[in-house]
Design a protein around this motif. Sequence first.
Motif, PDB file in Angstrom:
ATOM      1  N   GLU A 130       0.856  -1.177   0.000  1.00 26.72           N
ATOM      2  CA  GLU A 130       0.000   0.000   0.000  1.00 26.72           C
ATOM      3  C   GLU A 130       0.899   1.236   0.000  1.00 26.72           C
ATOM      4  OE1 GLU A 130      -1.833   0.922   3.874  1.00 26.72           O
ATOM      5  OE2 GLU A 130      -1.123  -1.063   4.448  1.00 26.72           O
ATOM      6  N   ASN A 131       0.481   2.234  -0.708  1.00 25.74           N
ATOM      7  CA  ASN A 131       1.300   3.422  -0.869  1.00 25.74           C
ATOM      8  C   ASN A 131       1.351   4.226   0.419  1.00 25.74           C
ATOM      9  OD1 ASN A 131       2.898   4.311  -2.831  1.00 25.74           O
ATOM     10  ND2 ASN A 131       1.267   5.142  -4.130  1.00 25.74           N
ATOM     11  N   LYS A 132       2.545   4.385   1.012  1.00 25.23           N
ATOM     12  CA  LYS A 132       2.651   5.239   2.194  1.00 25.23           C
ATOM     13  C   LYS A 132       4.000   5.952   2.186  1.00 25.23           C
ATOM     14  CE  LYS A 132       4.151   1.663   5.408  1.00 25.23           C
ATOM     15  NZ  LYS A 132       3.845   0.932   6.617  1.00 25.23           N
ATOM     16  N   THR A 133       4.017   7.099   2.835  1.00 22.62           N
ATOM     17  CA  THR A 133       5.230   7.903   2.842  1.00 22.62           C
ATOM     18  C   THR A 133       6.189   7.358   3.896  1.00 22.62           C
ATOM     19  OG1 THR A 133       3.828   9.756   2.341  1.00 22.62           O
ATOM     20  CG2 THR A 133       6.073  10.260   2.975  1.00 22.62           C
ATOM     21  N   MET A 134       7.480   7.305   3.544  1.00 19.29           N
ATOM     22  CA  MET A 134       8.504   6.801   4.452  1.00 19.29           C
ATOM     23  C   MET A 134       8.822   7.828   5.530  1.00 19.29           C
ATOM     24  SD  MET A 134      10.548   4.301   4.849  1.00 19.29           S
ATOM     25  CE  MET A 134      12.126   3.860   5.505  1.00 19.29           C
ATOM     26  N   GLU A 135       8.690   7.431   6.783  1.00 15.90           N
ATOM     27  CA  GLU A 135       9.082   8.314   7.887  1.00 15.90           C
ATOM     28  C   GLU A 135      10.435   7.848   8.408  1.00 15.90           C
ATOM     29  OE1 GLU A 135       6.145   9.784  10.870  1.00 15.90           O
ATOM     30  OE2 GLU A 135       5.045   8.078  10.090  1.00 15.90           O
ATOM     31  N   GLY A 136      11.051   8.654   9.264  1.00 20.75           N
ATOM     32  CA  GLY A 136      12.303   8.232   9.884  1.00 20.75           C
ATOM     33  C   GLY A 136      12.079   6.999  10.739  1.00 20.75           C
ATOM     34  N   LEU A 137      13.099   6.149  10.764  1.00 19.85           N
ATOM     35  CA  LEU A 137      12.980   4.907  11.543  1.00 19.85           C
ATOM     36  C   LEU A 137      13.516   5.095  12.953  1.00 19.85           C
ATOM     37  CD1 LEU A 137      14.382   2.569   8.765  1.00 19.85           C
ATOM     38  CD2 LEU A 137      12.017   2.538   9.625  1.00 19.85           C
ATOM     39  N   GLN A 138      13.015   4.295  13.857  1.00 20.88           N
ATOM     40  CA  GLN A 138      13.627   4.163  15.175  1.00 20.88           C
ATOM     41  C   GLN A 138      14.248   2.769  15.199  1.00 20.88           C
ATOM     42  OE1 GLN A 138      10.364   4.905  17.860  1.00 20.88           O
ATOM     43  NE2 GLN A 138      10.766   7.097  17.932  1.00 20.88           N
ATOM     44  N   ASP A 192       7.898   4.883  18.957  1.00 21.39           N
ATOM     45  CA  ASP A 192       6.769   4.763  18.047  1.00 21.39           C
ATOM     46  C   ASP A 192       6.917   3.432  17.315  1.00 21.39           C
ATOM     47  OD1 ASP A 192       4.948   4.863  16.033  1.00 21.39           O
ATOM     48  OD2 ASP A 192       5.627   6.786  15.177  1.00 21.39           O
ATOM     49  N   LYS A 193       6.092   2.485  17.703  1.00 19.06           N
ATOM     50  CA  LYS A 193       6.267   1.132  17.163  1.00 19.06           C
ATOM     51  C   LYS A 193       6.018   1.055  15.660  1.00 19.06           C
ATOM     52  CE  LYS A 193       5.776  -1.782  21.211  1.00 19.06           C
ATOM     53  NZ  LYS A 193       4.958  -2.767  21.909  1.00 19.06           N
ATOM     54  N   THR A 194       5.311   2.024  15.144  1.00 16.01           N
ATOM     55  CA  THR A 194       5.077   1.972  13.689  1.00 16.01           C
ATOM     56  C   THR A 194       6.355   2.313  12.919  1.00 16.01           C
ATOM     57  OG1 THR A 194       4.409   4.281  13.527  1.00 16.01           O
ATOM     58  CG2 THR A 194       2.686   2.684  14.045  1.00 16.01           C
ATOM     59  N   ARG A 195       7.338   2.811  13.632  1.00 15.64           N
ATOM     60  CA  ARG A 195       8.615   3.155  12.986  1.00 15.64           C
ATOM     61  C   ARG A 195       9.758   2.301  13.541  1.00 15.64           C
ATOM     62  NH1 ARG A 195       9.068   9.018  14.893  1.00 15.64           N
ATOM     63  NH2 ARG A 195      10.953   9.058  13.610  1.00 15.64           N
ATOM     64  N   LEU A 196       9.412   1.307  14.321  1.00 14.76           N
ATOM     65  CA  LEU A 196      10.433   0.583  15.094  1.00 14.76           C
ATOM     66  C   LEU A 196      10.987  -0.643  14.362  1.00 14.76           C
ATOM     67  CD1 LEU A 196      11.946   0.076  17.822  1.00 14.76           C
ATOM     68  CD2 LEU A 196       9.919  -1.203  18.563  1.00 14.76           C
ATOM     69  N   LEU A 197      12.301  -0.670  14.257  1.00 14.82           N
ATOM     70  CA  LEU A 197      12.997  -1.889  13.838  1.00 14.82           C
ATOM     71  C   LEU A 197      13.915  -2.292  14.979  1.00 14.82           C
ATOM     72  CD1 LEU A 197      14.057  -1.158  10.130  1.00 14.82           C
ATOM     73  CD2 LEU A 197      12.072  -2.443  10.945  1.00 14.82           C
ATOM     74  N   VAL A 198      13.772  -3.515  15.439  1.00 13.85           N
ATOM     75  CA  VAL A 198      14.634  -4.000  16.526  1.00 13.85           C
ATOM     76  C   VAL A 198      15.715  -4.873  15.907  1.00 13.85           C
ATOM     77  CG1 VAL A 198      14.742  -5.220  18.716  1.00 13.85           C
ATOM     78  CG2 VAL A 198      12.676  -3.950  18.107  1.00 13.85           C
ATOM     79  N   PHE A 199      16.950  -4.437  16.081  1.00 12.70           N
ATOM     80  CA  PHE A 199      18.099  -5.144  15.515  1.00 12.70           C
ATOM     81  C   PHE A 199      18.865  -5.843  16.642  1.00 12.70           C
ATOM     82  CE2 PHE A 199      19.373  -2.894  11.281  1.00 12.70           C
ATOM     83  CZ  PHE A 199      18.055  -2.926  10.844  1.00 12.70           C
ATOM     84  N   GLY A 200      19.593  -6.844  16.282  1.00 19.15           N
ATOM     85  CA  GLY A 200      20.483  -7.514  17.226  1.00 19.15           C
ATOM     86  C   GLY A 200      21.202  -8.620  16.485  1.00 19.15           C
ATOM     87  N   GLY A 201      22.004  -9.372  17.209  1.00 22.34           N
ATOM     88  CA  GLY A 201      22.706 -10.486  16.584  1.00 22.34           C
ATOM     89  C   GLY A 201      21.822 -11.726  16.587  1.00 22.34           C
ATOM     90  N   CYS A 202      21.978 -12.566  15.566  1.00 24.98           N
ATOM     91  CA  CYS A 202      21.200 -13.814  15.554  1.00 24.98           C
ATOM     92  C   CYS A 202      21.830 -14.811  16.521  1.00 24.98           C
ATOM     93  CB  CYS A 202      21.142 -14.405  14.156  1.00 24.98           C
ATOM     94  SG  CYS A 202      22.731 -14.973  13.547  1.00 24.98           S
ATOM     95  N   ALA A 203      23.044 -14.500  16.946  1.00 32.00           N
ATOM     96  CA  ALA A 203      23.739 -15.356  17.905  1.00 32.00           C
ATOM     97  C   ALA A 203      24.570 -14.445  18.798  1.00 32.00           C
ATOM     98  CB  ALA A 203      24.630 -16.336  17.154  1.00 32.00           C
TER      99      ALA A 203
END
Lengths: 695, 291
Positions: free
Chosen positions: B20-28, B144-155
Motif C-alpha cells: 500500500e502506498n505510504k510515505t517513508m518516515e524516519g525509523l527508530q 513509536d512502534k510503527t517506525r520501530l525496527l529492533v536489531f540484534g545479533g542472531c547469535a
Amino acid sequence: MSIQETRKTMSMLPGDEVRQIMWRYSDRYDVQMAVMGARSVARGLVARLVADGERNTHEWTAAKNTMYQAFDDSGITAAGLDTSYGGIIDGPRNFALALIAYELSWVDGGASTTSLVNNLALAPIVEKGTPEQKERYMTLCCPPQPGEDRKTWRGAFALTEPLPYVGVDTGVLSGKVRVAEWKEGEEPMLQVEKRGRFITNMEAANFVTAAVDTGDERIKSSCMIILEEGDEGIFDRGSPTLKMVHQLSNTCDPIFNLKVPASRIVGGYTIQDGQIVPNLNHSEIIEAVFSRTRVTVGVMTAAKLLSAVEPVIRYHRTRFRGAVGIEEGSPRYDLGLQMKEDALHRLADLWATGEAASSLGFETTRLYDDITPIEDQANAQLAEAGINGGRAKMKALREPQERAIECIQLMMLPEGERDESRVQELYDDVMVRYVWLDAITNVLCPACKLWDTGHGANMLREAVSMMGGYGITEDCPGFLFQKWNDAQLEATYEGPEVVQRRHISVTMNNPVFLAQVDLWIHNLTKLAAEQPESGAAALAAGFEMWKWAQKYLSTAADASGARLYRNQRQGVLFPLTDAIAWLVAARSLIADVQELAQQGADHPVVGTDIKGYVNTFNDLCNIQSARAAGEVGRICAELFYGYVDNAEQTGGAAAEFQACRAKLDASLAGSKLAKDRAGKALATIMIPEALDYPA
Amino acid sequence: MCSLALVPADYTQMKINQMENKTMEGLQIVVCGTLVPDPLQTLEPVTTPTGPGLKNETMLPSVLDPWAAHSLYEAANLAKKVPGSKVYLVSLGPKAKLQQLMMTVAQKVPFELVAIDGTAGGFTDAMEVAKTLATAIEAIPGLDKTRLLVFGGCASASRDAGVTMQLIGEQLGITDQFVGVDEISMSDDGSFSVLERIEGGQYLASTCAGAPAVLAWATGSLPEPPNNPQVGMANMRFVMPALQKAQPAAVGVGGINFEKSEVPAQKRATRIVKDVSADVIAAEIVEWIKG
C-alpha cells in the motif's frame, strides 16, 4: 605460614581500567577515546605494515603513506592541535600525546614518530608563534571537517644539519637567513639557505620549521623560520636517510634555498634602527619545544618494554608443548621455561623497568600540563613588572624559589606543628608553584629521556635474549628485535644521552629541586614505616645516598687537589645524573602504585582484584627501588673512593659515607623475596590466547 | 505481512510485493547488543559463589558482541539512508564495563545508549534477558512502534542461545521477525526486503510491509567503521548520562541452574614421521580430510 605463601598476586596483566587509575585519566573520556583510536591504528594497520615487511626498505612506500590517513581518521593528528583549531583534547595535551605515542610504539616506534613529528614541526608555532602563524598552520594541519575539500598539511622540523655540525651543538648552525629584498614601506623578503640532515616527515612535509643563523648584518640574530613547499626557490626533499631503524617514519636530508617574507619568522620580529630583530632566537624556541616533546620519546621506549612482557610469557610457557613426552597437564607442558627461576626473574626485571619508565614518563607529561598555564601566568606577572629576558628573569625568580623551599620545608613538619595557612598561601602562589614545578620538570624531563631510552634499550636487548633464537627472527611475536633496534634511535634523537646528562648536571643543583629531594625522602621514609612492602625504604635510602654524595662532591677535590664538581668534570657529574634518573623513575612507579591502592579499591572493575594488583605492583616497586638504590650505591662509592689514591685520603667523610652506604645496603632487605614473588606471579598470571596484533 | 521466497546466494534483484502506498518516515532502530570477553582472551569456566562464570571475568577486556556489532553498523548505515532516523543501542551489562566499551564503540557510529546495569555473562536465561531488554525498549521516550525496527545479533559470542531476539519480539508484540539477516533494502514507502541465511549457502528473500519488525543479524556486509573521535564525542553526550541512570536488572541471579560448563576440547595429535616424502604425506592428509 610466610608472606610468600599467603599473599595474593596479580591474576591478569593490567588492563585499561588499571592503567587509567595509575596514570590518572579515569575521568578523561576524551583521552580514553584517543587511546582507543590510536590503539586501533597501531594494532591494525601499523602491525600489518610491520608484519608485511614494510620496514625492510628505506623508501617511503604507498603502503606506509596510508598511515597518515589513518592518523587523520582516528583523531591522532587532531590530538596535537588546540581545540579552537579542530583539536580533540582540551587540557592535558602533553599527557594525551604521550598516551597516543605509547599506543603506537607498543607496536612500532617509527609509526609513533610519524605521528609525533607533525606536532614537533608545529610546536615552535604553537609555543611561540604569532597569532597569525598559529591560525594558518594549525588550521592547515587539522584534518578536513565534514563538507571540507582540502588536503591535511604535514610539517617537518629542520634543526640538524650535515657534518661538520651534525650532533655538535644545537647552538651552532650553518643554515643562514639573509635579506633578499627590502623595499621601502614593504615587508622584507628573506633568502633562507638550509641543508638538513635526518629530517623526519620530509617526504610528506608541506611546510618546514627551520632553524637558521643570521647571515646578514641587517638581521640581528638566529631564528626559526617557516618554509612552504610552494615558496620561490629550491624545496628539495633530498634522498632518504639510510637508517636501519624506525622505517615506518620517513627521514631525508633536504636542501632549501627559498625566498620567504619576514612574517615567516616564528614569533615575529621588529625593526629597530634599520635592523630586523627576531622576537625569539632559535635557541629560545628550541628550548620551549624540546622541553616537552622529548619526554614522549621516553614513553615510547617504555611502551615497548611493557609490550614485551606478554609475548615472553607466552613463549616461555608454551616452549615445550608438542614435544614427545610432554604430556598435557605436566609442569613442563603448563609452565615450560617458567619452571626456571632465572626466566622468571629476568622477566620481572624487564617488567619492573617498563613500569618505572612508563610511570616516570607519564608523571612528567602531567607535570608539564600542570605547569603550562602556570608558566603563562608567571610570565604575565613578570612582564607586568617589566621583567623580560633571561638574566632579569633568573634574578626575579630567586625570591619565589626561597618561598618554594619554605613551603617544602613546612610540608615536612608533622601535621599540627606546621602553619597550614602559610603552607596554603605559599602553595597557591603562582610564582612559587612555577619555580617549584619548573625545578622538578627540569630534572624529570631529561631523566625520562635519558633513563627510559638508554636503560630501556639495554633491557629490550634482554627481552630479545629471553626469546632465544626466536628473538632474532622476523617471526618473533611482538616485533621485539625491531623494538630493541628502534630504542637506539630513541636514545639518540631529540638530544642524545650526553645532552640529557649535561642538562641534569645543571638542573639537579637547583636548591628547589634539592629541597624536593628532601621532601621525597621524608615521604618515602614515612611510607616505608607504614607499608614496608612498598619498596619505599630502599628508595629513600637511595635518595639519601645521592643527596649526601651530591653535597660532598660539590666541595670535594681529587687527589691532586682539583675540584670535582665542575662543568667539565663529566666523570663526576654524569654518573650522578644517571643515579638521580634511576631514583626518580622508581619513585614515579611507587607513586602510581600508591594511587592504584587508594583509588582502585572502590573501582567496580578493579576493586575485586585490587589486592593482587597492588601486591604484585609493590613487588615490582621493590625490585626497581632495590635496583635503583644498588646503582646509586655503586655510583657513589666509585665517586667517593675513585678520586683519591687510597681510602685514607677521604678523611673524616669516610665514616659518614660508610654509614650512609650501610643504611642503603640494609634497606635492600626483602628485595629478592619480592622478586621471587613477582616471578611466581608471572608463572600464574593469565594471558590471552594470542597476541592482539599480527606478527 | 511478509512474503517469502527462496533464492540462491548470488541473488541480486528482489521482487518487491505491491505494498500500500505510504510515505517513508524516519525509523527508530533499536539495536540490542552488549559486551562479551575479547575472543583472544583465555576463557576458562569456573564455579563462583553465584554460579558458573569465567576465570577473572570482571577483569577480562571486552568487545561489543561481534553479531551485535554487525547489526549496529547496519543500523547506522540504514539510518543514514532514511532521513529522520535514529539509532539506539540497548545494552545489558555491568555499567563500569559498558563505560569502558563505549570508549571504542561510541567512536564507530552515531547512536544513543540505553544502558541496563546487570550481568553480561553467558550464564543467563535468554527469556529473562529478552524480558529485560524489551522492558527497556518500551521505556524509550517517544518510542513509536510503527517506525520501530529492533536489531540484534542472531547469535552471541557469550552463550549463543539463538533465540533472544525472537523472544524480545514476542515481548514487544512484534511478529515480523527475520533471523540470520545479511541484508535489508528499504523502499520509499516504508516496506523493506530482507535476505536471511538458510542452509546450503542460500538466502531466504522476504518482503515486509514495514515496521515494526525484528531483525536478528548474521554478519551483514559492512566492515567495522574506523574510530572517529568526532562521532565519539557526540555520542558521549548521551553515553555518560545513560550510564549514570542505568537501572539495575536482576538477570543471571537464580531461576536457572547450570550443572556443568566446559570449553570445547582442543585436540592436538602430533605425529613425528621420518623418511617419508612430501607426496606421501600430502596423500595421507587428503585421505584424512576425505574421512
